[in-house]
Design an enzyme around this catalytic site. Structure first.
Site, mmCIF file in Angstrom:
data_model
loop_
_atom_site.group_PDB
_atom_site.id
_atom_site.type_symbol
_atom_site.label_atom_id
_atom_site.label_comp_id
_atom_site.label_asym_id
_atom_site.label_seq_id
_atom_site.Cartn_x
_atom_site.Cartn_y
_atom_site.Cartn_z
ATOM 1 N N GLY A 92 0.827 -1.217 0.000
ATOM 2 C CA GLY A 92 0.000 0.000 0.000
ATOM 3 C C GLY A 92 0.851 1.251 0.000
ATOM 4 N N ARG A 95 3.684 6.148 1.942
ATOM 5 C CA ARG A 95 4.112 7.550 2.078
ATOM 6 C C ARG A 95 3.528 8.394 0.951
ATOM 7 N NH1 ARG A 95 10.024 8.004 -0.371
ATOM 8 N NH2 ARG A 95 9.981 6.218 -1.752
ATOM 9 N N LYS A 114 3.610 12.364 -2.928
ATOM 10 C CA LYS A 114 4.518 11.294 -2.503
ATOM 11 C C LYS A 114 5.533 11.885 -1.526
ATOM 12 C CE LYS A 114 7.520 7.729 -4.477
ATOM 13 N NZ LYS A 114 8.008 7.131 -5.712
ATOM 14 N N GLY A 127 7.146 7.658 6.244
ATOM 15 C CA GLY A 127 6.181 8.316 5.368
ATOM 16 C C GLY A 127 6.768 9.469 4.565
ATOM 17 N N ARG A 184 -2.123 -0.897 -9.842
ATOM 18 C CA ARG A 184 -0.939 -1.716 -10.154
ATOM 19 C C ARG A 184 -1.328 -3.181 -10.179
ATOM 20 N NH1 ARG A 184 3.073 1.502 -6.871
ATOM 21 N NH2 ARG A 184 1.983 3.449 -6.512
ATOM 22 N N ASP A 252 4.167 -4.608 -7.439
ATOM 23 C CA ASP A 252 3.553 -3.377 -6.915
ATOM 24 C C ASP A 252 4.084 -2.149 -7.640
ATOM 25 O OD1 ASP A 252 5.921 -4.278 -5.472
ATOM 26 O OD2 ASP A 252 5.742 -2.430 -4.325
HETATM 27 P P1 AMP Z 1 9.055 0.905 -3.292
HETATM 28 O O1 AMP Z 1 10.163 -0.084 -3.172
HETATM 29 O O2 AMP Z 1 9.477 2.334 -3.330
HETATM 30 O O3 AMP Z 1 8.091 0.572 -4.370
HETATM 31 O O4 AMP Z 1 8.236 0.803 -1.898
HETATM 32 C C1 AMP Z 1 7.743 -0.396 -1.399
HETATM 33 C C2 AMP Z 1 6.761 -0.134 -0.284
HETATM 34 O O5 AMP Z 1 7.396 0.556 0.796
HETATM 35 C C3 AMP Z 1 5.565 0.720 -0.673
HETATM 36 O O6 AMP Z 1 4.445 0.192 -0.019
HETATM 37 C C4 AMP Z 1 5.930 2.083 -0.152
HETATM 38 O O7 AMP Z 1 4.793 2.860 0.118
HETATM 39 C C5 AMP Z 1 6.682 1.740 1.108
HETATM 40 N N1 AMP Z 1 7.627 2.791 1.506
HETATM 41 C C6 AMP Z 1 8.761 3.176 0.867
HETATM 42 N N2 AMP Z 1 9.376 4.181 1.530
HETATM 43 C C7 AMP Z 1 8.608 4.445 2.629
HETATM 44 C C8 AMP Z 1 8.707 5.369 3.720
HETATM 45 N N3 AMP Z 1 9.713 6.250 3.809
HETATM 46 N N4 AMP Z 1 7.731 5.349 4.651
HETATM 47 C C9 AMP Z 1 6.710 4.475 4.578
HETATM 48 N N5 AMP Z 1 6.567 3.584 3.581
HETATM 49 C C10 AMP Z 1 7.501 3.555 2.620
HETATM 50 MG MG MG Z 2 6.529 1.233 -5.215
#
Ligand code: AMP
Ligand code: MG
Length: 489
Positions: A92, A95, A114, A127, A184, A252
């Site tokens: 989900g 952030r 974002k 976040g 997605r 995702d």
């Molecule tokens: P990504 O690898 O960027 O696609 O992120 C994978 C998951 O980690 C997604 O659900 C993002 O929303 C979550 N995510 C990435 N960075 C953060 C963050 N700084 N705080 C909270 N959730 C994060």
């Molecule tokens: Mg992502």
């Protein structure tokens, strides 16, 4: 500063019509000192939006997450996913906050913040997003758009005044991301965990808003899978033709409208290498340049699995239907990729011979460690009447260079692609890693956005390069080569 009395144009959010378990309501977390660093006015013009609200204090308050439109409350979207092949039942937007849609002449466009604070899906994360990661996404997503490759876009960048703690303390920022949809493959995996009704609701939603051409189809869900396969085949071929490596093609991070989404450790390769990987976390090379079509098909297969109950009540019949649609992916990819490659190489007819020669050319680029963009640019220039010397000089040795060129000439004489058609397939400029890194360093360490703005402006029209931007075409010097990229979230 224009007055803030212009109405917020993001006044609807069609995702709130979805079953509740597919999203959650929740506001962004306020920030101490929001400041608009970049506003993408050309994109606002493309969307035919008045700039006023986006430049106003009222706009800044909403786009930084400090104010919400109570009549259209923000949401975070739920999704699941396979990350590096491992199933994760709930991810989900951890952030990100979806504000809703802008209405444009070509349909509704999602506006999402974002880096806007914690949500129900943040798990241990803060976040937030660093300025550097936000600027990187801004720069590369806009570079993709310049190359005419479908992509999420950046409407702008807001610094928050907050410090974000990564390996070192860094300035925080929010990206104003837009997309035709944020649904997605992982969204469907989450829906499938909830049950058939959720999958049907999500599929109907995707069809209604993103595949309106299938409205009257007799088999809409089957056609949805087929169309998603076709859009993805086109997208991956376009990535590969300009040397783009996404880097984290987890389910995702694969959009079902066929846009490039989630710019983490992605990069354009300089020297051609079919198994090139940049991402520091991709130790197995799962998402290497040449592996991308296979991975896209793997991800689409995960999508197809979620749709089985919509295809037929009988599971075996449903699997047969899914397999038939999925089997169209590789041929569609091959057709798009080789037709693009033939255009790049200036051999647009006689596909059989030309495809074989194109394959040989890619191996030659690998063997001679030749810069992909420079090579096709030099070939295009040669066809437009410039000397062959810069092209020949790219090879490790003269004999191989002359052999390749004379074989190419023999084919080109019978099968000429013009310099114009070649130019449309061969960017003079790409977002070179060393340039991207230098621009991000100047912006974050010295508060100097000039290198980034210059690069970004040049990359808006990458198929031409003005004399004053010649330096941006240059491959990295040995000590400038970027060998690894990091998620740097
Ligand atoms: P990504 O690898 O960027 O696609 O992120 C994978 C998951 O980690 C997604 O659900 C993002 O929303 C979550 N995510 C990435 N960075 C953060 C963050 N700084 N705080 C909270 N959730 C994060
Ligand atoms: Mg992502």
């Amino acid at each position: 500063m224009p007055s803030g009395d212009v109405l917020n144009p993001i006044s609807t959010n069609h995702y709130r019509q979805l079953p509740e378990a597919l999203f959650s309501l929740g506001n962004p977390e306020p920030v101490s000192a929001p400041a608009l660093q970049l506003l993408n006015k050309p994109l606002l013009d493309e969307y035919a939006q008045d700039h006023k609200w986006f430049e106003s204090n009222a706009g800044l308050a909403v786009l930084s997450g400090n104010a919400v439109n109570a009549a259209n409350p923000p949401i975070a979207m739920a999704y699941a996913g396979h990350q590096f092949g491992q199933r994760v039942p709930l991810l989900g937007d951890g952030r990100a906050h979806m504000l809703g849609q802008l209405q444009t002449k070509t349909g509704a466009i999602d506006v999402q913040l974002k880096g806007s604070g914690r949500t129900q899906y943040s798990r241990g994360g803060d976040g937030r997003a660093t300025l550097s990661s936000v600027l990187r996404e801004h720069l590369i997503s806009e570079a993709m758009a310049g190359l005419n490759i479908p992509s999420t876009r950046s409407l702008g960048v807001i610094t928050t005044g907050e410090t974000v703690y990564r390996e070192t303390p860094e300035p925080g920022a929010v990206l104003i991301r837009t997309a035709r949809s944020h649904i997605r493959v992982g969204s469907f995996q989450h829906a499938a965990n909830l049950g058939d009704d959720a999958v049907k609701a999500l599929a109907d939603h995707l069809l209604k808003y993103s595949y309106p051409e299938l409205t009257d189809s007799a088999a809409p869900y089957t056609d949805l899978l087929l169309s998603a396969c076709n859009r993805q085949a086109d997208l991956i071929s376009q990535w590969m033709l300009c040397g783009f490596i996404h880097g984290v093609m987890n389910t995702d991070n694969m959009s079902l409208v066929g846009e490039t989404i989630d710019f983490g450790p992605c990069a354009f390769m300089d020297t051609f290498k079919a198994d090139k990987v940049f991402s520091s976390i991709d130790r197995q090379g799962r998402y290497a340049w040449a592996k991308q079509p296979g991975i896209a098909l793997w991800n689409l297969s995960r999508f197809a699995e979620t749709l089985l109950p919509l295809f037929d009540n009988d599971n075996d019949t449903a699997i047969g239907i899914a397999e038939r649609q999925l089997s169209s992916f590789m041929p569609a990819f091959q057709t798009a990729f080789y037709s693009g490659l033939r255009q790049k190489i200036g051999l647009i007819n006689e596909p059989h011979t030309a495809n074989a020669f194109a394959d040989r050319t890619l191996s030659v680029l690998g063997q001679h460690a030749i810069d992909m963009t420079v090579f096709f640019d030099a070939l295009t220039r040669h066809v437009s009447g410039e000397s062959e010397t810069p092209l020949l000089d790219l090879f490790n040795n003269k004999a191989d260079a002359i052999e390749w060129l004379s074989d190419w000439r023999a084919l080109h004489n019978n099968n000429p692609g013009t310099a114009d058609t070649m130019r449309r397939a061969n960017p003079a400029l790409i977002a070179r890693n060393h340039r991207v890194e230098a621009a991000l360093l100047a912006a974050t360490n010295n508060n100097d956005l000039k290198p980034l703005l210059r690069l970004s402006e040049a990359l808006r029209t990458p198929y031409q390069c003005s004399t004053e931007n010649r330096d941006l075409q240059q491959p990295p010097l040995p000590d400038e080569i970027v060998k690894e990229t990091f998620c740097g979230t």
